[in-house]
Design an enzyme around this catalytic site. Structure first.
Site, PDB file in Angstrom:
ATOM      1  N   TYR A 107       2.098  -8.769   3.939  1.00 48.50           N
ATOM      2  CA  TYR A 107       3.312  -9.537   3.663  1.00 48.50           C
ATOM      3  C   TYR A 107       3.050 -10.440   2.468  1.00 48.50           C
ATOM      4  CZ  TYR A 107       7.080 -12.934   4.232  1.00 48.50           C
ATOM      5  OH  TYR A 107       8.178 -13.730   4.013  1.00 48.50           O
ATOM      6  N   GLU A 195      10.617 -11.392  -1.543  1.00 47.30           N
ATOM      7  CA  GLU A 195       9.719 -11.019  -0.447  1.00 47.30           C
ATOM      8  C   GLU A 195       9.429  -9.526  -0.484  1.00 47.30           C
ATOM      9  OE1 GLU A 195      10.493 -12.245   3.947  1.00 47.30           O
ATOM     10  OE2 GLU A 195      10.982 -10.115   3.844  1.00 47.30           O
TER      11      GLU A 195
END
Ligand code: GDP
Ligand code: MN
Length: 385
Positions: A107, A195
């Site tokens: 992530y 993101e």
């Protein structure tokens, strides 16, 4: 402004963040030919303004063009529930991409952090579909690194962030340029969130963006000419979308019954509290801003009344630059143009409040001296039955 994954990946590509080969498709035939062109296993991904698509059934693998076509036939036009957006959203487009042989899911994200007053780089080696659970249960597995706005994201800052996240040391040299490119894309597109989850480490050690979630700062859209066409409000609340088209600061609230119009965010929020205290429930937040002219007052009234849950409207205007008589004229224009069936209470104070009150005397609007009195009056009138 929210972007779809395929739009975000166009930005990533421009800034040289590696993304899988692929194409966006709107029909079964387009999916079939995109799959054939890729020539190996593909992943089909529903393009909606929500994460959690994997869990919602909007991310599927297909080995052949026939299989891809069958999935596309099922998914295109289908409405699915997305828990992350808490909404039913229709899949109108599929991103068809070369499937990645995933070894690890990382992530990475950059967003604004108000505490440090910096952009921050967020990294976790526990990427993938359950990042929310990771944040909740093992926050230590997520590293957060403020970025100095004058230096930008330097190599050593990027490296430190990866070390802090417990990242595989052999992959650091390959990943630092990806983080720096993500930062360049974030700054270059005036994003407030960029993101990548998952950032995929493939079986053969490549680092590729598997997904992308992107928010652009609306206040910067005027200079992001290339991105303006990416806007798609079809999934937004229809009244909010119309309000924003008219340049009105409006947020619709669930379960409300009293429409609220005021000037200044603080005043509007206080008015919402007073309505709640008086036993009502605010149906919206609407700030007509400073120096509101008659036309924007009329527009605002129209927006608020287009919500069928609204049983009464409260105007709370504190005149500074905004003039009471202008507001009063706007309300009268609004009443003439609209078929208003609900009670309206008006509290005017400050600049030209007396002139405004005199104008409103000719109408059946209910005046109030104070905010508390106004809140009590509108709740009593609106909810008496
Ligand atoms: P999200 O659920 O909306 O965040 O959508 P993602 O694009 O992140 O996909 C969800 C999950 O599907 C990922 O975490 C992967 O596990 C899986 N996935 C997505 N793309 C691929 C792919 O190319 N290959 C494989 N094997 N799995 C994939
Ligand atoms: Mn994802």
């Amino acid at each position: 402004m929210k972007l779809y994954e395929y739009q975000a990946k166009e930005i990533l590509k421009k800034y040289k963040v590696p993304v899988p080969a692929g194409a966006v498709a709107e029909t079964v035939d387009e999916v079939r030919s995109a799959t054939a062109k890729i020539g190996k296993t593909v992943v089909l991904k529903g393009q909606v303004h929500s994460g959690g698509r994997g869990k919602a059934g909007a991310v599927k693998l297909a080995k052949t063009s026939d299989e891809a076509a069958a999935i596309a036939h099922d998914l295109l036009g289908k409405t699915l529930f997305f828990a992350q957006a808490n909404a039913n959203l229709k899949v109108n487009k599929l991103l068809v991409e070369e499937a990645l042989a995933i070894k690890h899911e990382i992530y990475i994200a950059i967003t604004q952090d108000r505490t440090t007053q910096r952009d921050i780089l967020i990294v976790s080696t526990k990427g993938g579909m359950d990042i929310e659970a990771v944040a909740e249960e093992s926050p230590e597995a997520i590293s957060k690194t403020p970025i100095d706005p004058l230096l930008g994201l330097t190599d050593y800052t990027a490296r430190n962030a990866l070390f802090a996240a417990g990242y595989d040391k052999t992959l650091i040299a390959k990943t630092v340029p990806v983080l720096k490119a993500l930062y360049a894309a974030y700054i270059g597109s005036d994003a407030i969130l960029a993101e990548i989850n998952p950032l995929v480490i493939t079986d053969d050690g490549a680092v590729i963006a598997g997904d992308a979630k992107w928010l652009i700062d609306d206040n910067a859209l005027y200079r992001q000419i290339d991105l303006q066409s990416f806007g798609d409000s079809s999934e937004d609340d229809p009244i909010e979308a119309e309000a924003h088209r008219r340049g009105i600061q409006y947020v619709r609230l669930e379960g409300g019954n009293i429409g609220i119009i005021g000037n200044g965010a603080g005043l509007v929020m206080t008015t919402m509290d007073e309505v709640k205290r008086a036993g009502g429930a605010p149906a919206d937040f609407l700030d007509i801003g400073g120096g509101a002219k008659a036309e924007s007052v009329r527009n605002s009234l129209e927006i608020v009344l287009s919500d069928p849950n609204v049983k009464g409207v409260l105007f709370n205007i504190f005149g500074g630059i905004t003039r009471g008589d202008e507001v009063a004229n706007g309300i009268i224009e609004g009443l003439a143009a609209l078929d208003v069936k609900v009670p309206i209470v008006v509290r005017l104070a400050g600049t030209r409040a007396a002139e405004g009150a005199a104008i409103l005397k000719q109408t059946n609007l209910v005046p109030a001296e104070t905010m508390q009195e106004a809140a009590e009056k509108i709740v009593a009138l609106a909810l008496k039955n």
